[in-house]
Design a protein around this motif. Structure first.
Motif, mmCIF file in Angstrom:
data_model
loop_
_atom_site.group_PDB
_atom_site.id
_atom_site.type_symbol
_atom_site.label_atom_id
_atom_site.label_comp_id
_atom_site.label_asym_id
_atom_site.label_seq_id
_atom_site.Cartn_x
_atom_site.Cartn_y
_atom_site.Cartn_z
ATOM 1 N N MET A 1 0.853 -1.177 0.000
ATOM 2 C CA MET A 1 0.000 0.000 0.000
ATOM 3 C C MET A 1 0.900 1.241 0.000
ATOM 4 N N PRO A 2 0.660 2.183 -0.918
ATOM 5 C CA PRO A 2 1.496 3.381 -0.964
ATOM 6 C C PRO A 2 1.282 4.263 0.265
ATOM 7 N N MET A 3 2.357 4.924 0.666
ATOM 8 C CA MET A 3 2.266 5.886 1.770
ATOM 9 C C MET A 3 1.666 7.169 1.228
ATOM 10 N N GLU A 4 0.990 7.886 2.090
ATOM 11 C CA GLU A 4 0.426 9.159 1.668
ATOM 12 C C GLU A 4 1.028 10.272 2.495
ATOM 13 N N TYR A 5 1.366 11.362 1.814
ATOM 14 C CA TYR A 5 1.945 12.527 2.462
ATOM 15 C C TYR A 5 0.994 13.688 2.279
ATOM 16 N N ASP A 6 0.877 14.508 3.290
ATOM 17 C CA ASP A 6 0.026 15.686 3.225
ATOM 18 C C ASP A 6 0.840 16.822 2.606
ATOM 19 N N VAL A 7 0.809 16.906 1.285
ATOM 20 C CA VAL A 7 1.593 17.911 0.572
ATOM 21 C C VAL A 7 0.664 18.793 -0.257
ATOM 22 N N PRO A 8 1.074 20.029 -0.478
ATOM 23 C CA PRO A 8 0.293 20.890 -1.372
ATOM 24 C C PRO A 8 0.419 20.385 -2.807
ATOM 25 N N ASP A 9 -0.517 20.773 -3.654
ATOM 26 C CA ASP A 9 -0.406 20.425 -5.068
ATOM 27 C C ASP A 9 0.905 20.957 -5.601
ATOM 28 N N ALA A 10 1.609 20.140 -6.365
ATOM 29 C CA ALA A 10 2.901 20.539 -6.929
ATOM 30 C C ALA A 10 3.184 19.689 -8.153
ATOM 31 N N LEU A 11 3.993 20.243 -9.029
ATOM 32 C CA LEU A 11 4.445 19.535 -10.220
ATOM 33 C C LEU A 11 5.906 19.153 -10.026
ATOM 34 N N GLY A 12 6.290 18.015 -10.560
ATOM 35 C CA GLY A 12 7.663 17.550 -10.415
ATOM 36 C C GLY A 12 8.239 17.086 -11.734
ATOM 37 N N ILE A 13 9.528 17.324 -11.901
ATOM 38 C CA ILE A 13 10.233 16.913 -13.106
ATOM 39 C C ILE A 13 11.404 16.037 -12.703
ATOM 40 N N VAL A 14 11.500 14.843 -13.296
ATOM 41 C CA VAL A 14 12.676 14.000 -13.134
ATOM 42 C C VAL A 14 13.656 14.427 -14.220
ATOM 43 N N LEU A 15 14.802 14.944 -13.802
ATOM 44 C CA LEU A 15 15.785 15.483 -14.734
ATOM 45 C C LEU A 15 16.672 14.369 -15.275
ATOM 46 N N VAL A 16 16.659 14.184 -16.607
ATOM 47 C CA VAL A 16 17.445 13.123 -17.238
ATOM 48 C C VAL A 16 18.402 13.642 -18.310
ATOM 49 N N ASP A 17 18.190 14.860 -18.809
ATOM 50 C CA ASP A 17 19.022 15.382 -19.895
ATOM 51 C C ASP A 17 20.472 15.565 -19.456
ATOM 52 N N ASP A 18 21.378 15.323 -20.387
ATOM 53 C CA ASP A 18 22.826 15.507 -20.192
ATOM 54 C C ASP A 18 23.386 14.673 -19.043
#
Length: 190
Positions: A1-18
């Motif tokens: 079961m995944p854990m849940e965190y009380d976080v505000p809405d946010a966008l995330g980027i996994v950086l892979v370039d270079d």
């Protein structure tokens, strides 16, 4: 079961370039890029494609979390804590690790004094940008390739808080580093 965190809405980027082919090396049977994306999603942050234009991130009005694929085992809880800190205090939050190597100054091509490691940190994941900072920037993939350079630019322009990341958030630079991180993050059976 995944854990849940009380976080505000946010966008995330996994950086892979270079970052060469290392993002596709395996850790615990998964590519680093998959492990980093899982950590980001597990933290409650909504992943977006690296190809998303910065203007779209600005239009969202949400904070943006930059997560380096070379820090694939950064715990979701640490990503969530950094996000909450950035939003609550409206400052940039940068994950860092202590420096353990000996670092020397070079002056006019000659090796000089040893720098005090206590005064040095190594940037890792994440870098969290609150909405006002996102709106004040116009970053492209080339600006996100070197997190240490980005951190220096951000420190010159905005209030920044450095947060010591847990050992699992260490950055890998080689297959040997991946093996060390895999051993560090192995779950013991028994």
């Amino acid at each position: 079961m995944p854990m849940e965190y009380d976080v505000p809405d946010a966008l995330g980027i996994v950086l892979v370039d270079d970052r060469g082919s290392l993002p596709f090396a395996l850790i615990h049977g998964e590519a680093l890029v998959a492990a980093a994306a899982w950590s980001l999603g597990e933290s409650g942050i909504t992943p977006v494609d690296l190809g998303t234009r910065w203007a779209g991130l600005v239009d969202s009005g949400e904070p943006v979390v930059l997560h380096d694929v070379l820090c694939p085992m950064t715990p979701p809880s640490f990503l969530a804590e950094c996000l909450v800190d950035a939003v609550e205090h409206q400052h940039v939050v940068i994950g860092v690790r202590p420096v353990s190597d000996t670092v020397k100054q070079v002056v006019d091509g000659f090796v000089g004094a040893t720098l005090d490691r206590d005064d040095l940190v190594r940037v890792c994941s994440p870098i969290v940008l609150p909405p006002a900072v996102v709106a004040g920037l116009d970053l492209g993939p080339e600006d996100l390739a070197d997190l240490a350079s980005l951190a220096a630019v951000l420190r010159d322009r905005y209030p920044v808080r450095l947060r010591e990341a847990p050992p699992e958030a260490r950055r890998v630079d080689s297959p040997d580093d991946v093996a060390v991180l895999e051993a560090l993050t192995a779950v013991s059976e028994g």
